[in-house]
Design a protein around this motif. Structure first.
Motif, PDB file in Angstrom:
ATOM      1  N   LYS A  46     -63.526 -25.147 -35.136  1.00  0.00           N
ATOM      2  CA  LYS A  46     -62.473 -24.146 -35.042  1.00  0.00           C
ATOM      3  C   LYS A  46     -61.248 -24.527 -35.866  1.00  0.00           C
ATOM      4  CE  LYS A  46     -59.925 -21.486 -31.626  1.00  0.00           C
ATOM      5  NZ  LYS A  46     -59.643 -21.327 -30.202  1.00  0.00           N
ATOM      6  N   CYS A  47     -60.801 -25.802 -35.746  1.00  0.00           N
ATOM      7  CA  CYS A  47     -59.588 -26.212 -36.452  1.00  0.00           C
ATOM      8  C   CYS A  47     -59.849 -27.215 -37.570  1.00  0.00           C
ATOM      9  CB  CYS A  47     -58.576 -26.797 -35.461  1.00  0.00           C
ATOM     10  SG  CYS A  47     -59.099 -28.329 -34.672  1.00  0.00           S
ATOM     11  N   GLY A  48     -61.020 -27.867 -37.599  1.00  0.00           N
ATOM     12  CA  GLY A  48     -61.364 -28.789 -38.661  1.00  0.00           C
ATOM     13  C   GLY A  48     -60.802 -30.182 -38.494  1.00  0.00           C
ATOM     14  N   PHE A  49     -60.311 -30.527 -37.297  1.00  0.00           N
ATOM     15  CA  PHE A  49     -59.715 -31.833 -37.073  1.00  0.00           C
ATOM     16  C   PHE A  49     -60.726 -32.793 -36.477  1.00  0.00           C
ATOM     17  CE2 PHE A  49     -55.769 -29.942 -37.970  1.00  0.00           C
ATOM     18  CZ  PHE A  49     -54.811 -30.937 -38.078  1.00  0.00           C
ATOM     19  N   TYR A  50     -60.611 -34.081 -36.844  1.00  0.00           N
ATOM     20  CA  TYR A  50     -61.400 -35.151 -36.255  1.00  0.00           C
ATOM     21  C   TYR A  50     -60.524 -36.376 -36.169  1.00  0.00           C
ATOM     22  CZ  TYR A  50     -64.979 -38.670 -35.481  1.00  0.00           C
ATOM     23  OH  TYR A  50     -65.719 -39.696 -34.954  1.00  0.00           O
ATOM     24  N   ARG A  51     -60.327 -36.892 -34.978  1.00  0.00           N
ATOM     25  CA  ARG A  51     -59.503 -38.065 -34.709  1.00  0.00           C
ATOM     26  C   ARG A  51     -58.091 -37.917 -35.270  1.00  0.00           C
ATOM     27  NH1 ARG A  51     -62.399 -43.701 -35.517  1.00  0.00           N
ATOM     28  NH2 ARG A  51     -60.585 -44.253 -34.303  1.00  0.00           N
ATOM     29  N   VAL A  55     -60.094 -32.777 -41.543  1.00  0.00           N
ATOM     30  CA  VAL A  55     -61.242 -33.255 -42.288  1.00  0.00           C
ATOM     31  C   VAL A  55     -61.847 -32.131 -43.126  1.00  0.00           C
ATOM     32  CG1 VAL A  55     -63.517 -34.328 -42.090  1.00  0.00           C
ATOM     33  CG2 VAL A  55     -61.703 -34.987 -40.534  1.00  0.00           C
ATOM     34  N   ILE A  56     -61.959 -30.941 -42.550  1.00  0.00           N
ATOM     35  CA  ILE A  56     -62.508 -29.782 -43.264  1.00  0.00           C
ATOM     36  C   ILE A  56     -61.566 -28.605 -43.068  1.00  0.00           C
ATOM     37  CG2 ILE A  56     -64.907 -30.514 -43.052  1.00  0.00           C
ATOM     38  CD1 ILE A  56     -65.185 -28.458 -40.769  1.00  0.00           C
ATOM     39  N   MET A  57     -61.669 -27.655 -43.966  1.00  0.00           N
ATOM     40  CA  MET A  57     -60.945 -26.408 -43.810  1.00  0.00           C
ATOM     41  C   MET A  57     -61.830 -25.455 -43.014  1.00  0.00           C
ATOM     42  SD  MET A  57     -58.017 -26.856 -45.128  1.00  0.00           S
ATOM     43  CE  MET A  57     -57.416 -25.205 -45.021  1.00  0.00           C
ATOM     44  N   PRO A  58     -61.363 -24.974 -41.866  1.00  0.00           N
ATOM     45  CA  PRO A  58     -62.210 -24.080 -41.067  1.00  0.00           C
ATOM     46  C   PRO A  58     -62.407 -22.745 -41.760  1.00  0.00           C
ATOM     47  CG  PRO A  58     -60.003 -24.209 -40.122  1.00  0.00           C
ATOM     48  CD  PRO A  58     -60.063 -25.198 -41.249  1.00  0.00           C
ATOM     49  N   GLU A  59     -63.569 -22.140 -41.501  1.00  0.00           N
ATOM     50  CA  GLU A  59     -63.869 -20.835 -42.090  1.00  0.00           C
ATOM     51  C   GLU A  59     -63.076 -19.771 -41.346  1.00  0.00           C
ATOM     52  OE1 GLU A  59     -68.005 -20.074 -42.050  1.00  0.00           O
ATOM     53  OE2 GLU A  59     -68.511 -22.001 -42.978  1.00  0.00           O
TER      54      GLU A  59
END
Length: 62
Positions: A46-51, A55-59
């Protein structure tokens, strides 16, 4: 040497094996950034966050 008294039936064998082959539901925890339920050690889709890092751009759904 140990020898069984009689043959173990197919039903007993399969029943014993299937006890340990049950599927378990994944453990879900809330995302620290948005609160969405995600699997542990996975990037939040949903938001692309990890720790705490992006990390990624959400679609975008739109």
């Amino acid at each position: 040497m140990a020898v069984p008294r009689s043959k173990t039936s197919k039903a007993v064998t399969k029943n014993r094996q299937n006890v340990n082959m049950r599927l378990t539901a994944p453990h879900l925890v809330p995302c620290a950034n948005c609160g969405n339920l995600v699997q542990r050690h996975y990037v939040c889709p949903k938001c692309g966050f990890y720790r705490g890092r992006q990390v990624i751009m959400p679609e975008s759904n739109g």
